[in-house]
Design a protein around this motif. Structure first.
Motif, PDB file in Angstrom:
ATOM      1  N   LYS A  91       0.828  -1.209   0.000  1.00 43.91           N
ATOM      2  CA  LYS A  91       0.000   0.000   0.000  1.00 43.91           C
ATOM      3  C   LYS A  91       0.861   1.258   0.000  1.00 43.91           C
ATOM      4  O   LYS A  91       0.544   2.247  -0.676  1.00 43.91           O
ATOM      5  CB  LYS A  91      -0.936  -0.005   1.209  1.00 43.91           C
ATOM      6  N   ASP A  92       1.950   1.220   0.759  1.00 50.13           N
ATOM      7  CA  ASP A  92       2.857   2.375   0.813  1.00 50.13           C
ATOM      8  C   ASP A  92       3.485   2.638  -0.552  1.00 50.13           C
ATOM      9  O   ASP A  92       3.586   3.791  -0.990  1.00 50.13           O
ATOM     10  CB  ASP A  92       3.948   2.151   1.855  1.00 50.13           C
ATOM     11  N   ILE A  93       3.912   1.574  -1.216  1.00 52.49           N
ATOM     12  CA  ILE A  93       4.532   1.724  -2.534  1.00 52.49           C
ATOM     13  C   ILE A  93       3.522   2.296  -3.520  1.00 52.49           C
ATOM     14  O   ILE A  93       3.821   3.217  -4.281  1.00 52.49           O
ATOM     15  CB  ILE A  93       5.079   0.373  -3.042  1.00 52.49           C
ATOM     16  N   SER A  94       2.310   1.748  -3.483  1.00 52.09           N
ATOM     17  CA  SER A  94       1.254   2.233  -4.372  1.00 52.09           C
ATOM     18  C   SER A  94       0.968   3.710  -4.129  1.00 52.09           C
ATOM     19  O   SER A  94       0.848   4.506  -5.072  1.00 52.09           O
ATOM     20  CB  SER A  94      -0.024   1.412  -4.171  1.00 52.09           C
ATOM     21  N   GLN A  95       0.889   4.091  -2.847  1.00 51.45           N
ATOM     22  CA  GLN A  95       0.604   5.484  -2.507  1.00 51.45           C
ATOM     23  C   GLN A  95       1.715   6.407  -2.979  1.00 51.45           C
ATOM     24  O   GLN A  95       1.458   7.525  -3.454  1.00 51.45           O
ATOM     25  CB  GLN A  95       0.406   5.628  -0.999  1.00 51.45           C
ATOM     26  N   ASN A  96       2.947   5.941  -2.878  1.00 48.94           N
ATOM     27  CA  ASN A  96       4.069   6.756  -3.344  1.00 48.94           C
ATOM     28  C   ASN A  96       3.996   6.992  -4.849  1.00 48.94           C
ATOM     29  O   ASN A  96       4.254   8.110  -5.330  1.00 48.94           O
ATOM     30  CB  ASN A  96       5.401   6.094  -2.983  1.00 48.94           C
ATOM     31  N   TRP A  97       3.642   5.956  -5.599  1.00 46.42           N
ATOM     32  CA  TRP A  97       3.480   6.123  -7.043  1.00 46.42           C
ATOM     33  C   TRP A  97       2.319   7.068  -7.347  1.00 46.42           C
ATOM     34  O   TRP A  97       2.384   7.887  -8.264  1.00 46.42           O
ATOM     35  CB  TRP A  97       3.255   4.770  -7.717  1.00 46.42           C
ATOM     36  N   CYS A  98       1.241   6.935  -6.571  1.00 48.08           N
ATOM     37  CA  CYS A  98       0.086   7.827  -6.746  1.00 48.08           C
ATOM     38  C   CYS A  98       0.466   9.279  -6.483  1.00 48.08           C
ATOM     39  O   CYS A  98       0.088  10.181  -7.249  1.00 48.08           O
ATOM     40  CB  CYS A  98      -1.047   7.424  -5.805  1.00 48.08           C
ATOM     41  N   ASN A  99       1.177   9.503  -5.397  1.00 49.99           N
ATOM     42  CA  ASN A  99       1.584  10.863  -5.040  1.00 49.99           C
ATOM     43  C   ASN A  99       2.522  11.454  -6.092  1.00 49.99           C
ATOM     44  O   ASN A  99       2.435  12.641  -6.426  1.00 49.99           O
ATOM     45  CB  ASN A  99       2.253  10.879  -3.673  1.00 49.99           C
ATOM     46  N   ARG A 100       3.406  10.607  -6.590  1.00 49.64           N
ATOM     47  CA  ARG A 100       4.294  11.052  -7.668  1.00 49.64           C
ATOM     48  C   ARG A 100       3.458  11.435  -8.892  1.00 49.64           C
ATOM     49  O   ARG A 100       3.713  12.455  -9.548  1.00 49.64           O
ATOM     50  CB  ARG A 100       5.281   9.948  -8.027  1.00 49.64           C
ATOM     51  N   GLY A 101       2.476  10.610  -9.192  1.00 53.93           N
ATOM     52  CA  GLY A 101       1.597  10.887 -10.318  1.00 53.93           C
ATOM     53  C   GLY A 101       0.846  12.187 -10.148  1.00 53.93           C
ATOM     54  O   GLY A 101       0.669  12.953 -11.111  1.00 53.93           O
ATOM     55  N   TYR A 102       0.410  12.458  -8.917  1.00 52.39           N
ATOM     56  CA  TYR A 102      -0.327  13.701  -8.661  1.00 52.39           C
ATOM     57  C   TYR A 102       0.575  14.919  -8.861  1.00 52.39           C
ATOM     58  O   TYR A 102       0.148  15.934  -9.411  1.00 52.39           O
ATOM     59  CB  TYR A 102      -0.898  13.693  -7.246  1.00 52.39           C
ATOM     60  N   ALA A 103       1.819  14.800  -8.422  1.00 54.04           N
ATOM     61  CA  ALA A 103       2.765  15.904  -8.609  1.00 54.04           C
ATOM     62  C   ALA A 103       2.989  16.164 -10.101  1.00 54.04           C
ATOM     63  O   ALA A 103       3.063  17.321 -10.541  1.00 54.04           O
ATOM     64  CB  ALA A 103       4.087  15.585  -7.921  1.00 54.04           C
ATOM     65  N   LEU A 104       3.079  15.097 -10.873  1.00 54.35           N
ATOM     66  CA  LEU A 104       3.253  15.236 -12.321  1.00 54.35           C
ATOM     67  C   LEU A 104       2.005  15.825 -12.970  1.00 54.35           C
ATOM     68  O   LEU A 104       2.089  16.645 -13.884  1.00 54.35           O
ATOM     69  CB  LEU A 104       3.570  13.862 -12.933  1.00 54.35           C
ATOM     70  N   TYR A 105       0.846  15.398 -12.480  1.00 52.61           N
ATOM     71  CA  TYR A 105      -0.421  15.948 -12.966  1.00 52.61           C
ATOM     72  C   TYR A 105      -0.476  17.460 -12.700  1.00 52.61           C
ATOM     73  O   TYR A 105      -0.870  18.232 -13.579  1.00 52.61           O
ATOM     74  CB  TYR A 105      -1.570  15.227 -12.270  1.00 52.61           C
ATOM     75  N   CYS A 106      -0.086  17.875 -11.512  1.00 55.69           N
ATOM     76  CA  CYS A 106      -0.105  19.297 -11.158  1.00 55.69           C
ATOM     77  C   CYS A 106       0.851  20.107 -12.017  1.00 55.69           C
ATOM     78  O   CYS A 106       0.621  21.287 -12.264  1.00 55.69           O
ATOM     79  CB  CYS A 106       0.228  19.483  -9.681  1.00 55.69           C
ATOM     80  N   SER A 107       1.918  19.467 -12.470  1.00 59.60           N
ATOM     81  CA  SER A 107       2.875  20.154 -13.345  1.00 59.60           C
ATOM     82  C   SER A 107       2.493  19.988 -14.817  1.00 59.60           C
ATOM     83  O   SER A 107       3.269  20.349 -15.701  1.00 59.60           O
ATOM     84  CB  SER A 107       4.292  19.628 -13.097  1.00 59.60           C
ATOM     85  N   LYS A 108       1.305  19.439 -15.053  1.00 60.73           N
ATOM     86  CA  LYS A 108       0.746  19.245 -16.402  1.00 60.73           C
ATOM     87  C   LYS A 108       1.557  18.276 -17.256  1.00 60.73           C
ATOM     88  O   LYS A 108       1.493  18.303 -18.487  1.00 60.73           O
ATOM     89  CB  LYS A 108       0.589  20.592 -17.123  1.00 60.73           C
ATOM     90  N   ASN A 109       2.301  17.395 -16.594  1.00 57.64           N
ATOM     91  CA  ASN A 109       3.034  16.347 -17.306  1.00 57.64           C
ATOM     92  C   ASN A 109       2.165  15.084 -17.276  1.00 57.64           C
ATOM     93  O   ASN A 109       2.425  14.141 -16.534  1.00 57.64           O
ATOM     94  CB  ASN A 109       4.382  16.099 -16.629  1.00 57.64           C
ATOM     95  N   TYR A 110       1.136  15.091 -18.103  1.00 59.84           N
ATOM     96  CA  TYR A 110       0.102  14.070 -18.011  1.00 59.84           C
ATOM     97  C   TYR A 110       0.578  12.683 -18.439  1.00 59.84           C
ATOM     98  O   TYR A 110       0.161  11.684 -17.854  1.00 59.84           O
ATOM     99  CB  TYR A 110      -1.119  14.496 -18.825  1.00 59.84           C
ATOM    100  N   ASP A 111       1.449  12.615 -19.438  1.00 57.29           N
ATOM    101  CA  ASP A 111       1.947  11.306 -19.882  1.00 57.29           C
ATOM    102  C   ASP A 111       2.682  10.589 -18.757  1.00 57.29           C
ATOM    103  O   ASP A 111       2.460   9.396 -18.505  1.00 57.29           O
ATOM    104  CB  ASP A 111       2.872  11.465 -21.093  1.00 57.29           C
TER     105      ASP A 111
END
Length: 204
Positions: A64-84
């Motif tokens: 769960k921790d690993i998954s959450q870390n990937w999710c959080n990383r994804g959210y940071a990328l989303y906020c920077s508009k790096n959608y791919d």
């Protein structure tokens, strides 16, 4: 070494001592699974099951921790508009927690913002199938503004008929108009037509 030498009783003592002093979660987990294996070799099956369950609890937490870390990383990328890259990060999260509807929702948002309609709808549908509460967020999320008018999107999120809003609309109409008729069409899965006699305040 003691396990490979089949000196199980000695190994069990070592692992018990390790569990008492270990502060590092990973080392404690290693001691748990080794103790479980030792008990299995000693044919102490019930105790072995108990310690394997403890080891698995740690595994689940790590996953769960690993998954959450990937999710959080994804959210940071989303906020920077790096959608791919955000989508790739969410895909990694799904490797660990494949039934997490929020991850599919995040992917749907990214695809929608890229105007990749089919992928956005597909991931949104998956998200809602895993977590029906997500539907509420999708109805107002600005990330879906560019596909909101798509009939497929409307079918996925559903259409709510707000009786109070309709009643308020007609009350306001009655205040402002005389001797006129308003015809409205409501979508409840089928077309509904009604007209209002504003002079008499009757529906026909």
């Amino acid at each position: 070494a003691l396990l490979s030498l089949e000196r199980y009783e000695e190994a069990l003592t070592i692992f018990d001592q390790a569990l008492k002093i270990q502060k590092n979660p990973y080392d404690a987990h290693t001691a748990q699974k080794n103790k479980a294996l030792t008990l299995l070799q000693l044919e102490k099956y019930e105790e072995s099951v108990e310690w394997y369950e403890k080891a698995l609890e740690w595994n689940e937490k790590v996953i769960k921790d690993i998954s959450q870390n990937w999710c959080n990383r994804g959210y940071a990328l989303y906020c920077s508009k790096n959608y791919d890259e955000a989508i790739k990060s969410n895909d990694k999260a799904l490797e660990y927690t494949p039934k997490n509807g929020l991850i599919f929702y995040s992917k749907a948002c990214c695809y929608s913002l890229q105007n990749k309609v089919e992928l956005a709808l597909d991931n949104l549908k998956k998200a809602i199938s895993l977590d029906s509460e997500i539907k509420k967020s999708a109805k107002t999320d600005s990330d879906f503004d560019n596909i909101r008018s798509d009939e497929r999107f409307q079918a996925i999120v559903g259409t709510e008929f707000n009786v109070e809003a309709v009643q308020q609309f007609f009350n306001e109409a009655l205040k402002n108009y005389d001797d006129q008729q308003i015809v409205y069409v409501g979508d409840l899965g089928t077309s509904v037509e009604s007209s209002i006699d504003l002079q008499n305040g009757r529906a026909s």
